[in-house]
Scaffold this active site. Structure first.
Site, short mmCIF file in Angstrom:
data_model
loop_
_atom_site.label_atom_id
_atom_site.label_comp_id
_atom_site.label_asym_id
_atom_site.label_seq_id
_atom_site.Cartn_x
_atom_site.Cartn_y
_atom_site.Cartn_z
N LYS A 89 -9.80 9.70 -34.38
CA LYS A 89 -8.49 9.76 -33.71
C LYS A 89 -8.25 8.53 -32.86
O LYS A 89 -7.17 7.94 -32.87
CB LYS A 89 -8.41 11.05 -32.88
CG LYS A 89 -8.33 12.30 -33.75
CD LYS A 89 -8.59 13.60 -33.01
CE LYS A 89 -8.68 14.74 -34.03
NZ LYS A 89 -9.01 16.04 -33.45
N GLN B 167 -10.52 18.33 -27.78
CA GLN B 167 -11.22 18.54 -29.05
C GLN B 167 -11.91 19.91 -29.05
O GLN B 167 -12.67 20.23 -28.13
CB GLN B 167 -12.24 17.41 -29.28
CG GLN B 167 -12.95 17.47 -30.61
CD GLN B 167 -12.00 17.31 -31.80
OE1 GLN B 167 -11.10 16.48 -31.79
NE2 GLN B 167 -12.19 18.13 -32.82
N ASP C 25 -1.40 18.74 -30.43
CA ASP C 25 -2.03 19.53 -31.50
C ASP C 25 -1.12 20.66 -31.96
O ASP C 25 -1.37 21.26 -33.01
CB ASP C 25 -3.35 20.13 -30.99
CG ASP C 25 -4.57 19.42 -31.56
OD1 ASP C 25 -4.43 18.75 -32.60
OD2 ASP C 25 -5.66 19.56 -30.96
#
Ligand code: NDP
Length: 287
Positions: free
Chosen positions: A51, A95, A118
């Site tokens: 990422k 994460q 997200d």
């Protein structure tokens, strides 16, 4: 026939790269993604690395906040609140998975809705299902782009999704429904999985079981998207990454099929970049 997620992702990232100087010129700064990682899980480390690398490629700012495995839930949430208030941060990603002593739901709930790149915040999920403006979750968004890029007609098609998780199966079902597919969500208790998958014009495998979808389960001419990421060990002891679909034999039956690696994975990361830009633009327009 092969839906090359890696190539599609690269072309989208190149477009984003061109956008950065324009954004800087117009708004005085570039989008910024802040990523929080807790502990040393090797898979999580590798995802986060991917990422940050993608953010560097497109030329956006990124910040990595590394917290020890022992960090308390309260401390982690305090970091998130700080980023919520931080004017320079447009997107916040924590994460997953988190260590067991931390309640993931509480952590996700703490992320400001407008920075939830997200798309996991319950507010974004609710808006998705209500058909309101929202931040779309990255993997389902990438899957739709891949299907569209193949020229597959979604409206009127029968789509079967194997796997009903909150991050893949359910949201991708809603996105396909929005595009007028007739959708079936299959799962571990589905009575006759093969009967369902054989009807699929669009088949999405998001299970996490290596190569469980075999050629005899695929309708000839179908578009197959393989979301699975499974690390297996070959008889000679070497590691290999495989999807949920037995790729070589599925290739003979499907019209379009995405590979693993090089399919959904790179598109997921690219959609994260796109979401960060969208969050940035939404915040800039609100100023
Ligand atoms: P989950 O473990 O959350 O969900 C798996 C789903 O598969 C469940 O709904 C489960 O059913 C179903 N399932 C399990 N066994 C069977 C079976 N024998 N027959 C039919 N359905 C079954 O997984 P995720 O959705 O998080 O991830 C799925 C896969 O996709 C994983 O390999 C993951 O690594 C990968 N992934 C890849 C991403 C990418 O960017 N490429 C992003 C996210 C995930 P039930 O609900 O009944 O338990």
């Amino acid at each position: 026939m092969i839906i090359d997620g890696k190539a599609l992702a690269l072309s989208l990232k190149e477009e984003m790269k061109k956008q950065m100087p324009l954004l800087k010129g117009k708004y005085g700064r570039i989008p910024c993604l802040s990523v929080i990682i807790v502990g040393d899980n090797p898979a999580s480390r590798s995802y986060v690395k991917g990422k940050i690398k993608a953010a560097e490629f497109v030329g956006m700012e990124s910040r990595l906040i590394e917290l020890p495995e022992s960090v308390s839930e309260a401390e982690l949430i305090a970091h998130i609140r700080e980023l919520n208030e931080d004017n320079a941060t447009d997107g916040i990603l924590v994460q997953l998975p988190l260590p067991e002593h931390i309640d993931e739901d509480k952590v996700i709930d703490a992320i400001a809705l407008e920075k939830d790149v997200d798309g996991f915040h319950p507010g974004n999920v609710a808006n998705l299902w209500l058909g309101r403006k929202c931040i779309l979750p990255c993997t389902p968004k990438g899957i739709i782009r891949m299907i569209e890029s193949s020229g597959t007609r979604i409206a009127g098609s029968k789509a079967v999704i194997v796997g009903r998780s909150n991050i893949v199966g359910k949201p991708v079902a809603k996105l396909l429904l929005d595009r007028n597919a007739t959708v079936t969500l299959a799962h571990s208790k589905t009575a006759d999985l093969k009967k369902e998958t054989l009807q699929a014009d669009i088949l999405i495998a998001a299970v996490g079981r290596p190569e469980m979808i075999t050629a005899d389960m695929i309708k000839p001419g179908a578009t197959v998207i393989d979301v699975g990421i499974n690390r297996i060990v070959l008889p000679d002891g070497s590691p290999k990454l495989v999807g949920d679909v037995k790729f070589d034999e599925a290739l003979e039956v499907a019209e379009h099929i995405s590979p693993v690696p090089g399919g959904v994975g790179p598109m997921t990361i690219t959609m994260l970049m796109e979401n960060t830009i969208e969050c940035f633009l939404a915040r800039m327009e609100k100023r």
